[in-house]
Design an enzyme around this catalytic site. Structure first.
Site, mmCIF file in Angstrom:
data_model
loop_
_atom_site.group_PDB
_atom_site.id
_atom_site.type_symbol
_atom_site.label_atom_id
_atom_site.label_comp_id
_atom_site.label_asym_id
_atom_site.label_seq_id
_atom_site.Cartn_x
_atom_site.Cartn_y
_atom_site.Cartn_z
ATOM 1 N N ARG A 260 -11.426 -11.020 -4.025
ATOM 2 C CA ARG A 260 -12.182 -12.036 -3.271
ATOM 3 C C ARG A 260 -12.880 -11.394 -2.071
ATOM 4 O O ARG A 260 -14.025 -11.732 -1.748
ATOM 5 C CB ARG A 260 -11.263 -13.178 -2.826
ATOM 6 C CG ARG A 260 -12.046 -14.327 -2.195
ATOM 7 C CD ARG A 260 -11.189 -15.547 -1.948
ATOM 8 N NE ARG A 260 -10.162 -15.281 -0.944
ATOM 9 C CZ ARG A 260 -9.211 -16.146 -0.622
ATOM 10 N NH1 ARG A 260 -9.130 -17.313 -1.228
ATOM 11 N NH2 ARG A 260 -8.320 -15.854 0.306
ATOM 12 N N ARG B 208 -29.001 -3.414 8.865
ATOM 13 C CA ARG B 208 -29.231 -2.006 8.510
ATOM 14 C C ARG B 208 -28.942 -1.070 9.678
ATOM 15 O O ARG B 208 -28.779 0.130 9.505
ATOM 16 C CB ARG B 208 -30.687 -1.812 8.032
ATOM 17 C CG ARG B 208 -30.971 -2.519 6.721
ATOM 18 C CD ARG B 208 -32.435 -2.457 6.399
ATOM 19 N NE ARG B 208 -33.235 -3.044 7.464
ATOM 20 C CZ ARG B 208 -34.551 -3.197 7.434
ATOM 21 N NH1 ARG B 208 -35.231 -2.781 6.390
ATOM 22 N NH2 ARG B 208 -35.199 -3.742 8.434
ATOM 23 N N LYS C 254 -15.649 -15.786 2.368
ATOM 24 C CA LYS C 254 -14.658 -15.851 3.449
ATOM 25 C C LYS C 254 -15.144 -14.923 4.563
ATOM 26 O O LYS C 254 -14.704 -13.777 4.691
ATOM 27 C CB LYS C 254 -13.277 -15.450 2.918
ATOM 28 C CG LYS C 254 -12.129 -15.936 3.788
ATOM 29 C CD LYS C 254 -10.818 -15.881 3.049
ATOM 30 C CE LYS C 254 -9.626 -16.033 3.965
ATOM 31 N NZ LYS C 254 -9.518 -17.299 4.671
ATOM 32 N N GLU D 84 -12.391 -29.718 1.421
ATOM 33 C CA GLU D 84 -11.138 -28.995 1.666
ATOM 34 C C GLU D 84 -10.741 -29.238 3.108
ATOM 35 O O GLU D 84 -11.357 -30.052 3.799
ATOM 36 C CB GLU D 84 -11.310 -27.508 1.366
ATOM 37 C CG GLU D 84 -12.362 -26.815 2.237
ATOM 38 C CD GLU D 84 -12.480 -25.321 1.988
ATOM 39 O OE1 GLU D 84 -11.520 -24.705 1.503
ATOM 40 O OE2 GLU D 84 -13.549 -24.764 2.308
HETATM 41 N N1 PMP Z 1 -9.800 -23.055 2.595
HETATM 42 C C1 PMP Z 1 -10.072 -22.365 3.711
HETATM 43 C C2 PMP Z 1 -11.244 -22.780 4.534
HETATM 44 C C3 PMP Z 1 -9.274 -21.277 4.091
HETATM 45 O O1 PMP Z 1 -9.546 -20.584 5.195
HETATM 46 C C4 PMP Z 1 -8.161 -20.932 3.280
HETATM 47 C C5 PMP Z 1 -7.316 -19.732 3.615
HETATM 48 N N2 PMP Z 1 -6.653 -19.845 4.821
HETATM 49 C C6 PMP Z 1 -7.880 -21.695 2.142
HETATM 50 C C7 PMP Z 1 -8.746 -22.740 1.815
HETATM 51 C C8 PMP Z 1 -6.730 -21.377 1.251
HETATM 52 O O2 PMP Z 1 -6.974 -20.198 0.517
HETATM 53 P P1 PMP Z 1 -5.823 -19.216 0.069
HETATM 54 O O3 PMP Z 1 -4.913 -19.995 -0.811
HETATM 55 O O4 PMP Z 1 -6.528 -18.128 -0.658
HETATM 56 O O5 PMP Z 1 -5.126 -18.750 1.296
#
Ligand code: PMP
Length: 292
Positions: free
Chosen positions: A52, A105, A151, A184
């Site tokens: 990832r 760059r 991320k 989320e």
């Molecule tokens: N959503 C967000 C915005 C996150 O930052 C995270 C990780 N802290 C997650 C979901 C959960 O992802 P993971 O299970 O890979 O930790």
């Protein structure tokens, strides 16, 4: 024992682990990161986290100066140097030192930092009582602007939402998409239990493709629990039988209240508990060994 931080190929003491004020990670949030867990002397799903990280880096055209194998080795080495058995690992790659302009760059050498520390676990009682949540007014970044699947070190969208949670005296909050559907939480993915199935928003909705989310989906399938990835409005959370969050730090946390409304019978649900038990079983036995 002094904490040792991995910084660009070396293990340095915490107060020596410094990056430039011209680093674009600091100036612009220009970089990517991962949060990873170690359980019982093993790093859980390390390969998936590295994959990832590499995907996020590719999306922002950041070339990581180490191969996947070297990143794995550096992570394990950092854990070993800090005698981590059960801990939390933060890995980041910043664009590196540049000038005050945006032009990436100008940043010739990306920096890699790995911090491995003993984690402050969520208190065990949280898993017995469950969390109350709110829906925050800050909308999750639109994938057309900054894909939440990346991320990146720019977490201000999540921090603004977290501030709303703090002001409301809750630990987590549900973020909606620009269309007003559930995406989320500020640092966790969300699932609801409806009858005998799980429902969770799809990655295309603009969420982080959570590693814990994927593990839970595997476990659910193994348990014969149907998983549906679809968008849904917040009212479906209010009327769900159960709700829980997933994340590397949180594992699976039951949710018992949302916007003041009780979810299910107001206690952590049976399906949530079963999946949490299965998840913990898995973390005990699986992972990349830190010690021979
Ligand atoms: N959503 C967000 C915005 C996150 O930052 C995270 C990780 N802290 C997650 C979901 C959960 O992802 P993971 O299970 O890979 O930790």
């Amino acid at each position: 024992m002094a904490q040792l931080i991995y910084l660009d190929g070396e293990l340095v003491e915490r107060d020596q682990a410094k990056v430039s004020v011209y680093d674009h990670g600091l100036l612009y949030g220009d970089g990517v990161f991962e949060g990873i867990r170690a359980y019982n002397g093993r790093v859980f799903r390390l390969e998936e986290h590295i994959e990832r990280l590499e995907r996020s880096a590719r999306a922002i055209m950041l070339e990581i100066p180490l191969s996947s194998e070297e990143l794995i080795e550096a992570t394990v080495e950092t854990c070993r140097a800090n005698e981590v058995r059960d801990g939390y690992i933060r890995m980041l790659v910043t664009r590196g030192e540049g000038d005050l302009g945006l032009d990436p760059r100008k940043c010739a050498n990306p920096s890699i930092v790995i911090i491995a520390a003993n984690i402050q676990l969520y208190p065990e009682e949280l898993y017995e009582t469950g969390l109350p949540l709110i829906t925050v007014s800050t909308r999750r970044n639109s994938p057309a602007s900054l894909d939440p699947g990346i991320k990146s070190l720019n977490y201000l969208n999540n921090i603004l939402a977290k501030i709303e949670c703090i002001l409301a005296d809750v630990q987590e909050g549900i973020m909606l998409t620009n269309q007003g559907l559930v995406s989320e939480c500020t640092g966790d993915n969300i699932f609801i239990v409806m009858g005998d199935g799980l429902v969770t928003p799809p990655v295309e909705a603009g969420i982080l493709d959570g590693i814990t989310r994927a593990v839970v989906m595997e476990l659910a399938e193994d348990e014969g629990i149907r998983v549906t990835e679809k968008l849904f409005p917040i009212t479906e959370v209010y009327t769900a039988d159960e709700c829980f969050l997933t994340g590397t730090a949180a594992e699976l946390v039951p949710v018992v209240k949302v916007d003041g409304r009780q979810i299910g019978d107001g206690k952590p649900g049976r399906t949530t508990r079963r999946l949490l038990d299965r998840f913990r079983e898995l973390t005990k036995s699986e992972g990349t060994p830190i010690y021979d």
